[in-house]
Design an enzyme around this catalytic site. Structure first.
Site, PDB file in Angstrom:
ATOM      1  N   CYS A  35      -4.764  19.188  -3.419  1.00 49.49           N
ATOM      2  CA  CYS A  35      -4.489  18.572  -4.719  1.00 49.49           C
ATOM      3  C   CYS A  35      -4.849  19.514  -5.857  1.00 49.49           C
ATOM      4  CB  CYS A  35      -5.230  17.253  -4.853  1.00 49.49           C
ATOM      5  SG  CYS A  35      -6.978  17.337  -4.467  1.00 49.49           S
ATOM      6  N   GLU A  46      -8.746   9.556  -7.119  1.00 53.99           N
ATOM      7  CA  GLU A  46      -8.472  10.952  -7.487  1.00 53.99           C
ATOM      8  C   GLU A  46      -7.056  11.215  -7.043  1.00 53.99           C
ATOM      9  OE1 GLU A  46      -7.340  14.459  -6.576  1.00 53.99           O
ATOM     10  OE2 GLU A  46      -8.939  14.386  -5.086  1.00 53.99           O
TER      11      GLU A  46
END
Length: 519
Positions: free
Chosen positions: A165, A131
């Site tokens: 993020c 990710e």
């Protein structure tokens, strides 16, 4: 919140579905990040253990003590020390040796896209589930509740000092709002209310950076590009460079440096869109697709946005950070995901840590299983949490194009089953037969640009070089083009096969206004 999330991962993963005929991969390295030093490594460790793997936990150097605490908790709970090992190595040649060790079967990474590419450059055949980066945007139209929109923009952009993020890095305003001086000044005023300070100070609402800004973030905090101006100019507040006031830059132009570059810190860009369609174009116009949001009370605008937005986690009339296990499984599209793995905290995550056996497949029986899985899981939307005030839907979107490479060692029935799976999911399928050389396939990739290469062979089919070298060349070409390489054997079980032909998307929609349930 991090401890709660780790507990959620443990409970959720313990009930995960795992195919009975599958086997664990072996040794899984969890390369954990610094920005969520407890919850994210817990999610990777628990899922890999639940699937029967041994795990090496390698934390980011900045947060070793937190990961050490997690490892000790697992050991005290009964996880054997040789099943879960803690390796606090630096990010140098020692770290490279760990990532590329021949006995490591899978690496789980949460970090920058560049880090994922570096790992794959070290070892092209590495099974990497990553990710990665985001350039996340919130669209706001003139139909929005502007009070709620400003609140959620500030929370999304500057919570964690912008070091999530999923943090909002862009706000895209349709023309009526962008040209509204009152709205723009209210946004600026809300940002200026943030109290920056050390985390231990109870008055602090935005804490420090983990480290002084690197070159990319420093540019984002200090330099404007053509046509831009500071609505709120960030300032360095301490000699060491870890405390910065938040910044907002307006006039960010399409295709400009700030439009497409991840800046992992407290700086937000504002863009002007002619209308909703233009806003969606700008939002999709980055290499990433992690999170994204829209603030609009017009249901037709929301429907159009949900149909076209290219993100893994889509948020409507709420902030775009803070995904919760099961409620909002987390993971992105495009360069925000490397390796094509399933979403963390979702129903397919633990099964991503086991491999189905390489066996002959009866295509007719596989077709029956695929049809059943499509009807029960992949062709329908799911909201298992059932929160009245918020819809949290997991849905599946077909990949646009998949190339399947077959060889002399491809099991009987596997290619036919792949064709059935592609047809069931609505995916364009291209088959690369053994008589097509690897070099020819590599030459075709930039033109056909599939989203995934399904490698159901370990053979280079008579190529003049060694099979490993030739296949590594194919893998490197795919990695350079952001094409996920999936070497998982074809399964006859639709519940575990069809996930390889779709993307997962989470849609979270606020269903209330100030506590009053809509509808």
């Amino acid at each position: 919140p991090e401890v709660s999330e780790a507990i959620d991962f443990a409970r959720y993963d313990a009930a995960a579905a795992i195919p009975g005929e599958a086997a664990p991969y072996g040794v899984v390295v969890v390369a954990a990040p610094w920005n969520f030093p407890y919850a994210i490594p817990a999610g990777g460790v628990f899922a890999a253990l639940m699937a029967g793997n041994a795990v090496v936990l390698k934390p980011a150097p900045e947060v070793r003590r937190t990961a050490w605490h997690l490892a000790n908790q697992c050991w005290r709970a009964g996880v054997p020390r040789d099943v879960l090992q803690f390796v606090a190595c630096p990010d140098d040649d020692v770290g490279r040796r760990l990532i590329t060790h021949p006995h490591v079967a899978t690496v789980v990474l949460t970090g920058a896209h560049a880090t994922a590419q570096l790992f794959l450059d070290w070892e092209p055949s590495l099974r990497l589930l990553a990710e990665t980066s985001g350039k996340n945007a919130i669209v706001v139209t003139e139909s929005a509740d502007v009070d709620a929109a400003i609140r959620d923009i500030v929370r999304s952009a500057f919570g964690h000092a912008g070091q999530k993020c999923s943090a909002a890095s862009l706000v895209i305003l349709t023309v009526a709002l962008y040209d509204d001086d009152v709205f723009v000044e209210r946004l600026a005023a809300a940002v200026r209310t943030l109290q920056v300070g050390e985390a231990a100070d109870p008055a602090t609402t935005m804490g420090p950076l983990i480290l002084p800004p690197g070159p990319t973030l420093l540019r984002g905090l200090t330099q404007l590009d053509s046509g831009e101006r500071w609505l709120v100019q960030p300032r360095q507040l301490d000699p060491g460079g870890r405390l910065w006031s938040p910044g907002v830059r307006v006039g960010v132009r399409p295709g400009s440096w700030f439009h497409v570059t991840e800046c992992f810190g407290p700086v937000l860009g504002v863009m002007r869109a002619d209308d909703l369609d233009h806003a969606i174009e700008l939002q999709n116009g980055t290499p990433f697709g992690l999170t994204g949001g829209i603030h609009a009370l017009d249901e037709h605008e929301v429907e159009r946005w949900l149909e076209r937005v290219e993100v893994g986690n889509a948020y409507v009339n709420r902030h775009i950070t803070g995904a919760i296990v099961r409620r909002q499984p987390f993971g992105g599209w495009k360069r925000s995901s490397v390796g094509g793995g399933p979403k963390a905290g979702g129903p397919n995550y633990v099964a991503g840590f086991v491999r189905p056996p390489v066996v002959e497949i009866d295509p007719a029986r596989a077709a029956e299983s695929y049809a059943a899985a499509w009807a029960s899981e992949f062709g329908v939307e799911h909201d298992p949490s059932g929160v009245r005030s918020e819809a949290n839907v997991l849905r599946y979107r077909p990949l646009r194009h998949v190339v399947v490479r077959v060889g002399d060692d491809t099991p009987a029935g596997a290619l036919e089953a792949a064709g059935v799976a592609a047809a069931r999911c609505g995916v364009r399928l291209t088959v690369s037969e053994p008589d097509e050389s690897i070099d020819t396939l590599v030459a075709r990739l930039p033109e056909i640009r599939p989203e995934r290469l399904r490698l159901i062979t370990t053979s280079a089919s008579g190529e003049p070089h060694g099979p490993r070298d030739v296949l590594d060349g194919l893998r490197r070409a795919c990695h350079a083009l952001d094409i996920a390489v999936d070497a998982t054997p074809i399964s006859a079980d639709g519940r575990f096969e069809l996930v390889h032909w779709v993307r997962e998307q989470t849609v979270s929609i606020t269903r209330h206004r100030y506590g009053r349930i809509n509808g």
